[in-house]
Write a protein that holds these residues in place. Sequence first.
Motif, PDB file in Angstrom:
ATOM      1  N   PHE A   1       8.949  26.974 -35.209  1.00 56.44           N
ATOM      2  CA  PHE A   1       7.582  27.376 -36.118  1.00 56.44           C
ATOM      3  C   PHE A   1       8.668  28.341 -36.816  1.00 56.44           C
ATOM      4  O   PHE A   1       9.788  29.242 -36.394  1.00 56.44           O
ATOM      5  N   VAL A   2       8.472  29.029 -38.033  1.00 59.37           N
ATOM      6  CA  VAL A   2       8.381  29.765 -39.381  1.00 59.37           C
ATOM      7  C   VAL A   2       7.183  30.096 -39.700  1.00 59.37           C
ATOM      8  O   VAL A   2       6.213  29.574 -40.397  1.00 59.37           O
ATOM      9  N   GLU A   3       6.760  31.675 -39.993  1.00 61.18           N
ATOM     10  CA  GLU A   3       6.156  32.192 -40.266  1.00 61.18           C
ATOM     11  C   GLU A   3       4.712  31.852 -39.518  1.00 61.18           C
ATOM     12  O   GLU A   3       4.142  31.627 -40.607  1.00 61.18           O
ATOM     13  N   GLY A   4       4.980  31.824 -38.707  1.00 58.88           N
ATOM     14  CA  GLY A   4       3.585  30.781 -37.946  1.00 58.88           C
ATOM     15  C   GLY A   4       3.343  29.255 -38.139  1.00 58.88           C
ATOM     16  O   GLY A   4       2.191  28.846 -37.945  1.00 58.88           O
ATOM     17  N   LYS A   5       4.287  28.262 -38.860  1.00 59.73           N
ATOM     18  CA  LYS A   5       3.862  27.175 -39.186  1.00 59.73           C
ATOM     19  C   LYS A   5       4.783  26.303 -38.115  1.00 59.73           C
ATOM     20  O   LYS A   5       6.103  27.045 -38.129  1.00 59.73           O
ATOM     21  N   ILE A   6       4.687  25.051 -37.954  1.00 57.39           N
ATOM     22  CA  ILE A   6       5.802  23.825 -37.376  1.00 57.39           C
ATOM     23  C   ILE A   6       6.630  23.348 -38.963  1.00 57.39           C
ATOM     24  O   ILE A   6       5.766  23.428 -39.808  1.00 57.39           O
ATOM     25  N   VAL A   7       7.521  23.666 -38.251  1.00 55.37           N
ATOM     26  CA  VAL A   7       8.337  23.239 -39.714  1.00 55.37           C
ATOM     27  C   VAL A   7       9.707  21.780 -39.361  1.00 55.37           C
ATOM     28  O   VAL A   7      10.182  22.726 -38.302  1.00 55.37           O
ATOM     29  N   PRO A   8      10.212  21.529 -39.474  1.00 59.71           N
ATOM     30  CA  PRO A   8      11.302  20.396 -39.254  1.00 59.71           C
ATOM     31  C   PRO A   8      12.561  21.406 -38.898  1.00 59.71           C
ATOM     32  O   PRO A   8      12.713  22.480 -40.062  1.00 59.71           O
ATOM     33  N   PHE A   9      13.125  21.797 -38.475  1.00 58.61           N
ATOM     34  CA  PHE A   9      14.984  22.521 -38.077  1.00 58.61           C
ATOM     35  C   PHE A   9      15.776  21.249 -37.914  1.00 58.61           C
ATOM     36  O   PHE A   9      17.029  21.452 -38.617  1.00 58.61           O
TER      37      PHE A   9
END
Length: 281
Positions: free
Chosen positions: A192-200
């Motif tokens: 989670f980045v700033e509340g959103k699911i994003v690829p790590f």
Amino acid sequence: MKVAIVTDSTAYIPAAVREEWKIHMVPLNVVFGDESYREEIDIETGEFYNMVKQTEELPKTSQPAIGDVLETYESLAKEDYDAIVSIHLSSGISGTYQAAVSAGSMVEGINVHCFDSEISARIQGFYVMEAAEMAQKGASVEEILDRLQEMKQTMRAYFMVDDLSHLRRGGRLSGAQAMVGSMLQVKPVLHFVEGKIVPFEKVRTRKKAMKRIISLFEEDAASGKPIRAVAIHANQEQEAITVKEDLEKRFDNVEVLTSYIGPVIGTHLGEGSFGFGWYVK
């Protein structure tokens, strides 16, 4: 001061624990065709994954109606509570938090304070349990919210998606990407980045993806600080138990829980997914 604690079903806190700690839950919904099921009430997690296997069309999910949240708040207002702290899954992936804010502005006779966990699943539940324990000890709303914000500074979580078809069927991945990813055995590690699911990271094979997630945790665990963590599984309970036992054996400063990915989050991540989250106690 007597503070009521409210959350939604995606915190995946067992009913017995909610009852013990007087945690009030508003369910999200999972929809198969024309049938809607309230998560944690009308459908069990194992039943959900069996139903998914038997249908070609991915189920849909929906946030609670504002009226349902308002009804919960109104019932608490009639009891001897002074305020409500309402903790919900990330506003970046669901409208549930905003529904809570709207309902809070409508209820009379009690003040509602909404907290955006910016995350979900049992990691969200960490905030809920901390708030419930503080509320039981008579903490004020301000003290509870300050602690939740403090927790957020060290809260970390990563997820591994086992089956790319769920992301594709849910519109989050193209068919071509899913096909290539499956052929290459790519297991996306998400966060989670700033509340959103994003690829790590994109990692080859399930085993390597899980190892990468645990390695990220080990970096923090090696600090010696007291850490509370949770291994989260999607219908793979023994896997989560094995991770828990291994980490608690190797780190005496670590407490690891196990939990599950229920119907709403499972709709988007799919069976076989794995998550791990933690914070400094």
